[in-house]
Design a protein around this motif. Structure first.
Motif, mmCIF file in Angstrom:
data_model
loop_
_atom_site.group_PDB
_atom_site.id
_atom_site.type_symbol
_atom_site.label_atom_id
_atom_site.label_comp_id
_atom_site.label_asym_id
_atom_site.label_seq_id
_atom_site.Cartn_x
_atom_site.Cartn_y
_atom_site.Cartn_z
ATOM 1 N N ARG A 128 -4.755 66.305 71.952
ATOM 2 C CA ARG A 128 -6.042 66.914 71.603
ATOM 3 C C ARG A 128 -7.158 66.462 72.537
ATOM 4 N N ILE A 129 -7.274 65.160 72.770
ATOM 5 C CA ILE A 129 -8.412 64.689 73.553
ATOM 6 C C ILE A 129 -8.251 65.004 75.040
ATOM 7 N N LEU A 130 -7.024 65.036 75.529
ATOM 8 C CA LEU A 130 -6.828 65.462 76.920
ATOM 9 C C LEU A 130 -7.243 66.916 77.097
ATOM 10 N N ASP A 131 -6.913 67.747 76.132
ATOM 11 C CA ASP A 131 -7.317 69.151 76.212
ATOM 12 C C ASP A 131 -8.838 69.288 76.082
ATOM 13 N N GLU A 132 -9.435 68.534 75.153
ATOM 14 C CA GLU A 132 -10.868 68.679 74.892
ATOM 15 C C GLU A 132 -11.737 68.147 76.024
ATOM 16 N N VAL A 133 -11.279 67.110 76.726
ATOM 17 C CA VAL A 133 -12.106 66.552 77.799
ATOM 18 C C VAL A 133 -11.995 67.377 79.077
ATOM 19 N N GLY A 134 -10.995 68.258 79.152
ATOM 20 C CA GLY A 134 -10.915 69.217 80.251
ATOM 21 C C GLY A 134 -10.396 68.669 81.566
ATOM 22 N N ILE A 135 -9.602 67.605 81.520
ATOM 23 C CA ILE A 135 -9.053 67.031 82.749
ATOM 24 C C ILE A 135 -7.911 67.907 83.269
ATOM 25 N N GLN A 136 -7.835 68.052 84.592
ATOM 26 C CA GLN A 136 -6.875 68.966 85.209
ATOM 27 C C GLN A 136 -5.963 68.243 86.199
ATOM 28 N N ARG A 137 -4.853 68.898 86.530
ATOM 29 C CA ARG A 137 -3.907 68.390 87.520
ATOM 30 C C ARG A 137 -4.642 68.026 88.815
ATOM 31 N N GLY A 138 -4.302 66.886 89.375
ATOM 32 C CA GLY A 138 -4.902 66.439 90.621
ATOM 33 C C GLY A 138 -6.186 65.651 90.441
ATOM 34 N N GLN A 139 -6.694 65.572 89.216
ATOM 35 C CA GLN A 139 -7.927 64.832 88.969
ATOM 36 C C GLN A 139 -7.626 63.413 88.498
ATOM 37 N N THR A 140 -8.700 62.608 88.363
ATOM 38 C CA THR A 140 -8.562 61.208 87.975
ATOM 39 C C THR A 140 -9.265 60.970 86.644
ATOM 40 N N LEU A 141 -8.547 60.354 85.720
ATOM 41 C CA LEU A 141 -9.026 60.085 84.364
ATOM 42 C C LEU A 141 -9.171 58.587 84.162
ATOM 43 N N PHE A 142 -10.284 58.175 83.550
ATOM 44 C CA PHE A 142 -10.450 56.783 83.142
ATOM 45 C C PHE A 142 -10.253 56.678 81.634
ATOM 46 N N VAL A 143 -9.463 55.677 81.205
ATOM 47 C CA VAL A 143 -9.192 55.455 79.787
ATOM 48 C C VAL A 143 -9.594 54.029 79.427
ATOM 49 N N SER A 144 -10.545 53.909 78.511
ATOM 50 C CA SER A 144 -10.995 52.595 78.045
ATOM 51 C C SER A 144 -10.192 52.193 76.829
ATOM 52 N N GLY A 145 -9.445 51.090 76.939
ATOM 53 C CA GLY A 145 -8.588 50.643 75.851
ATOM 54 C C GLY A 145 -7.274 51.396 75.869
ATOM 55 N N ALA A 146 -6.497 51.214 76.939
ATOM 56 C CA ALA A 146 -5.362 52.103 77.204
ATOM 57 C C ALA A 146 -4.009 51.579 76.758
ATOM 58 N N SER A 147 -3.930 50.390 76.175
ATOM 59 C CA SER A 147 -2.605 49.809 75.915
ATOM 60 C C SER A 147 -2.080 50.048 74.509
ATOM 61 N N GLY A 148 -2.892 50.611 73.616
ATOM 62 C CA GLY A 148 -2.423 50.892 72.271
ATOM 63 C C GLY A 148 -1.610 52.170 72.206
ATOM 64 N N GLY A 149 -1.346 52.635 70.997
ATOM 65 C CA GLY A 149 -0.504 53.816 70.831
ATOM 66 C C GLY A 149 -1.090 55.057 71.458
ATOM 67 N N VAL A 150 -2.376 55.343 71.194
ATOM 68 C CA VAL A 150 -2.996 56.541 71.756
ATOM 69 C C VAL A 150 -3.059 56.444 73.278
ATOM 70 N N GLY A 151 -3.472 55.298 73.787
ATOM 71 C CA GLY A 151 -3.555 55.128 75.234
ATOM 72 C C GLY A 151 -2.200 55.266 75.902
ATOM 73 N N THR A 152 -1.174 54.703 75.281
ATOM 74 C CA THR A 152 0.183 54.824 75.816
ATOM 75 C C THR A 152 0.594 56.283 75.924
ATOM 76 N N ALA A 153 0.280 57.070 74.884
ATOM 77 C CA ALA A 153 0.607 58.497 74.915
ATOM 78 C C ALA A 153 -0.235 59.235 75.939
ATOM 79 N N VAL A 154 -1.527 58.932 76.007
ATOM 80 C CA VAL A 154 -2.415 59.595 76.967
ATOM 81 C C VAL A 154 -1.927 59.401 78.395
ATOM 82 N N ILE A 155 -1.588 58.168 78.751
ATOM 83 C CA ILE A 155 -1.168 57.869 80.118
ATOM 84 C C ILE A 155 0.047 58.707 80.505
ATOM 85 N N GLN A 156 1.031 58.783 79.624
ATOM 86 C CA GLN A 156 2.265 59.484 79.965
ATOM 87 C C GLN A 156 2.108 61.001 79.947
#
Length: 300
Positions: A128-156
């Protein structure tokens, strides 16, 4: 059946293992013999009374929303699943021997009940949040607090979409982020400068998962508050950033996660497991933070 309930808000010790009536599915639902339940931040926040203005359940209240197990009853109108199927999904008060699910997906081959129980909220939130923030292929995303469950899923999920991810975590979890495919750095004072050094071409969007007061820095990194989204800091909108908390299509998110797992693109490790009798310790562990992966309670 045995189930976890609490009769008042408070510390983890208010959670008790009680004998209660078994639930049964209504139309559009299934019941499972629970094998494992994932522990999420919202679970202990509700138990502690931190969300009582939005979520104030009648007492005694159950806990847990993410579960995996074996279907043993199917409600009216349900198709595509039958007794004996292994599924993972969403329900209410699922920390029990039996639970009713409102949304679910079949478990792909090789996925354990313990790992599957840690998926529902993290994967739905991540998609949901990847879709809502509008990040696209080839771009760079910053994730604050990336080691928990949501961050783990977001990264992959982002990696599968061809997005570069820079994430913050504690010093102990830097290798964990690197193994997931992210470029890691530590949080705390000066983190924005460290992120800039890792992204000479800039940050295209930022996600705040930890809610640790980083919205202004995220806006400075992206140069556009509309490219910043938080799931934990509800004051973010006061600075022009987005806040996301309303779930989308839960069943669709689970099916998408199962497909990614099946092709080897998604794995959310279980960092620590507890038994049903040790639920207070599980809540305390989750509440302490800094886990790499998921906290799960095994039921059977």
């Amino acid at each position: 059946m045995k189930a976890i309930r609490f009769e008042r808000y408070g510390a983890p010790e208010v959670l008790a293992l009680l004998d209660v009536d078994e639930p049964h599915p209504q139309a559009g639902q299934v019941r499972i013999k629970v094998r494992a339940v994932g522990v999420n931040g919202i679970d202990w926040k509700i138990r502690a009374g931190q969300l009582r203005e939005m979520l104030d359940p009648p007492m005694p209240a159950g806990t847990g929303s993410d579960a995996a197990g074996i279907v043993d009853e199917v409600g009216d109108g349900v198709t595509g699943v039958q007794a004996g199927d292994a599924v993972f999904g969403f329900g209410a008060g699922v920390l029990a021997e039996y639970a009713v699910l409102e949304a679910w997906a079949g478990m792909p081959d090789g996925l354990s009940f313990e790992e599957a129980a840690g998926y529902p909220i993290p994967v739905e939130t991540a998609f949901r949040i990847l879709d809502e923030v509008g990040i696209q292929r080839g771009q760079t995303l910053f994730v604050s607090g990336a080691s928990g469950g949501v961050g783990t899923a977001v990264i992959q999920i982002a990696g599968d979409r061809g997005i570069t991810v820079i994430g913050t975590a504690s010093a102990a979890n830097q290798d964990y982020l690197r193994a997931l495919g992210a470029v890691p750095t530590t949080y705390g004072d000066g983190f924005a400068d460290r992120v800039r050094a890792l992204a000479p071409d800039g940050i295209d969007a930022a996600l705040d998962i930890s809610g640790s007061g980083v919205i202004a820095d995220c806006i400075a990194l992206t140069g556009d508050p509309s490219r910043v989204l938080s799931i934990a800091d509800f004051t973010a909108t006061q600075q022009g950033a987005k806040v996301s908390f309303q779930p989308g299509d839960k069943a669709a998110a689970l099916r998408r996660a199962a497909a990614l797992y099946a092709k080897g693109a998604l794995h959310i490790p279980v960092e620590k497991t507890f038994t049903l009798a040790d639920v207070a310790a599980a809540h305390a562990y989750s509440e302490a933070g800094h886990a790499a992966g998921r906290t799960v309670i095994t039921v059977a």
